[in-house]
Scaffold this active site. Structure first.
Site, PDB file in Angstrom:
ATOM      1  N   ASN A 130       0.834  -1.199   0.000  1.00 39.20           N
ATOM      2  CA  ASN A 130       0.000   0.000   0.000  1.00 39.20           C
ATOM      3  C   ASN A 130       0.873   1.256   0.000  1.00 39.20           C
ATOM      4  O   ASN A 130       1.955   1.301   0.594  1.00 39.20           O
ATOM      5  CB  ASN A 130      -1.002   0.005   1.161  1.00 39.20           C
ATOM      6  CG  ASN A 130      -0.385  -0.252   2.521  1.00 39.20           C
ATOM      7  OD1 ASN A 130       0.645  -0.901   2.632  1.00 39.20           O
ATOM      8  ND2 ASN A 130      -1.028   0.249   3.557  1.00 39.20           N
ATOM      9  N   GLU A 133       0.295   5.188   0.762  1.00 39.66           N
ATOM     10  CA  GLU A 133      -0.663   6.170   1.280  1.00 39.66           C
ATOM     11  C   GLU A 133      -0.316   7.580   0.827  1.00 39.66           C
ATOM     12  O   GLU A 133       0.768   7.821   0.277  1.00 39.66           O
ATOM     13  CB  GLU A 133      -0.700   6.068   2.815  1.00 39.66           C
ATOM     14  CG  GLU A 133      -1.200   4.701   3.262  1.00 39.66           C
ATOM     15  CD  GLU A 133      -1.472   4.605   4.744  1.00 39.66           C
ATOM     16  OE1 GLU A 133      -0.999   5.468   5.511  1.00 39.66           O
ATOM     17  OE2 GLU A 133      -2.173   3.647   5.134  1.00 39.66           O
ATOM     18  N   CYS A 152      -4.242   0.775  -2.419  1.00 42.10           N
ATOM     19  CA  CYS A 152      -4.073  -0.488  -1.698  1.00 42.10           C
ATOM     20  C   CYS A 152      -2.986  -1.340  -2.355  1.00 42.10           C
ATOM     21  O   CYS A 152      -2.722  -1.234  -3.564  1.00 42.10           O
ATOM     22  CB  CYS A 152      -5.370  -1.301  -1.716  1.00 42.10           C
ATOM     23  SG  CYS A 152      -6.723  -0.560  -0.806  1.00 42.10           S
ATOM     24  N   GLU A 196      -3.082  -4.420  -3.166  1.00 46.23           N
ATOM     25  CA  GLU A 196      -3.595  -5.281  -4.241  1.00 46.23           C
ATOM     26  C   GLU A 196      -3.588  -4.540  -5.574  1.00 46.23           C
ATOM     27  O   GLU A 196      -3.182  -5.077  -6.605  1.00 46.23           O
ATOM     28  CB  GLU A 196      -5.035  -5.728  -3.939  1.00 46.23           C
ATOM     29  CG  GLU A 196      -5.167  -6.601  -2.704  1.00 46.23           C
ATOM     30  CD  GLU A 196      -5.451  -5.809  -1.440  1.00 46.23           C
ATOM     31  OE1 GLU A 196      -4.879  -4.711  -1.271  1.00 46.23           O
ATOM     32  OE2 GLU A 196      -6.240  -6.292  -0.623  1.00 46.23           O
ATOM     33  N   CYS A 209     -10.468  -4.913  -0.495  1.00 42.02           N
ATOM     34  CA  CYS A 209     -11.633  -4.016  -0.492  1.00 42.02           C
ATOM     35  C   CYS A 209     -12.386  -4.136  -1.812  1.00 42.02           C
ATOM     36  O   CYS A 209     -11.896  -4.716  -2.795  1.00 42.02           O
ATOM     37  CB  CYS A 209     -11.191  -2.578  -0.243  1.00 42.02           C
ATOM     38  SG  CYS A 209     -10.435  -1.790  -1.672  1.00 42.02           S
ATOM     39  N   CYS A 266     -10.562  -2.889  -4.969  1.00 38.98           N
ATOM     40  CA  CYS A 266      -9.524  -3.807  -5.461  1.00 38.98           C
ATOM     41  C   CYS A 266     -10.145  -5.024  -6.146  1.00 38.98           C
ATOM     42  O   CYS A 266      -9.613  -5.515  -7.147  1.00 38.98           O
ATOM     43  CB  CYS A 266      -8.623  -4.247  -4.312  1.00 38.98           C
ATOM     44  SG  CYS A 266      -7.567  -2.901  -3.719  1.00 38.98           S
TER      45      CYS A 266
END
Ligand code: THU
Length: 125
Positions: A28, A30, A39, A41, A70, A73
């Site tokens: 990830n 940010e 993310c 993924e 999520c 993703c």
């Protein structure tokens, strides 16, 4: 892989395996504008896609606590994977749940049906 997670402190790693048997990993990343966070993924999926991969067979995700991919993703994964795509959810690197894309996202939004009219712009077609 080095997660960049200074805001949540929640490091996530992910990897996808493509139809060529190659594995691409991501973490990830940010952002101070929180909504721009990406993310792990999606980083892995986009790395694979950007290198010409068009088919993903399996995705694994791992964090210090169990974290399922999520919805965003899963939708991005569905662009390159069918409902049978394996999803391995791990805690601290140990797989605790094995499921599929079809189970986690049974009704993905799609403009094309599986196997229909695929793009011919990539090197791996
Ligand atoms: N995150 C992921 O990378 N993958 C997931 O499956 C769930 C959430 C990240 C996004 C953010 O950097 C942090 O975890 C906390 O939400």
């Amino acid at each position: 892989m080095r997660a960049y997670a200074p805001y949540s402190g929640f490091a996530v790693g992910a990897a996808v395996r493509t139809s060529h048997g190659l594995i691409y990993a991501g973490c990830n990343v940010e952002n101070a504008s929180y909504g721009l966070t990406i993310c792990a993924e999606r980083v892995a999926i986009c790395l694979a896609a950007s290198l010409g991969e068009r088919r993903i067979d399996a995705l694994a995700v791992s964090a210090q606590k169990l974290a399922h991919p999520c919805g965003a993703c899963l939708q991005v994964l569905s662009e390159f994977a069918g409902p049978d795509c394996w999803i391995f959810v791990a805690r601290a690197g140990v797989v605790e749940e094995t499921t599929t894309l079809g189970q986690l996202l049974p009704k993905a939004f799609a403009l094309r049906r599986e196997g229909e009219g695929s793009c011919t712009c990539g090197p791996n077609q």
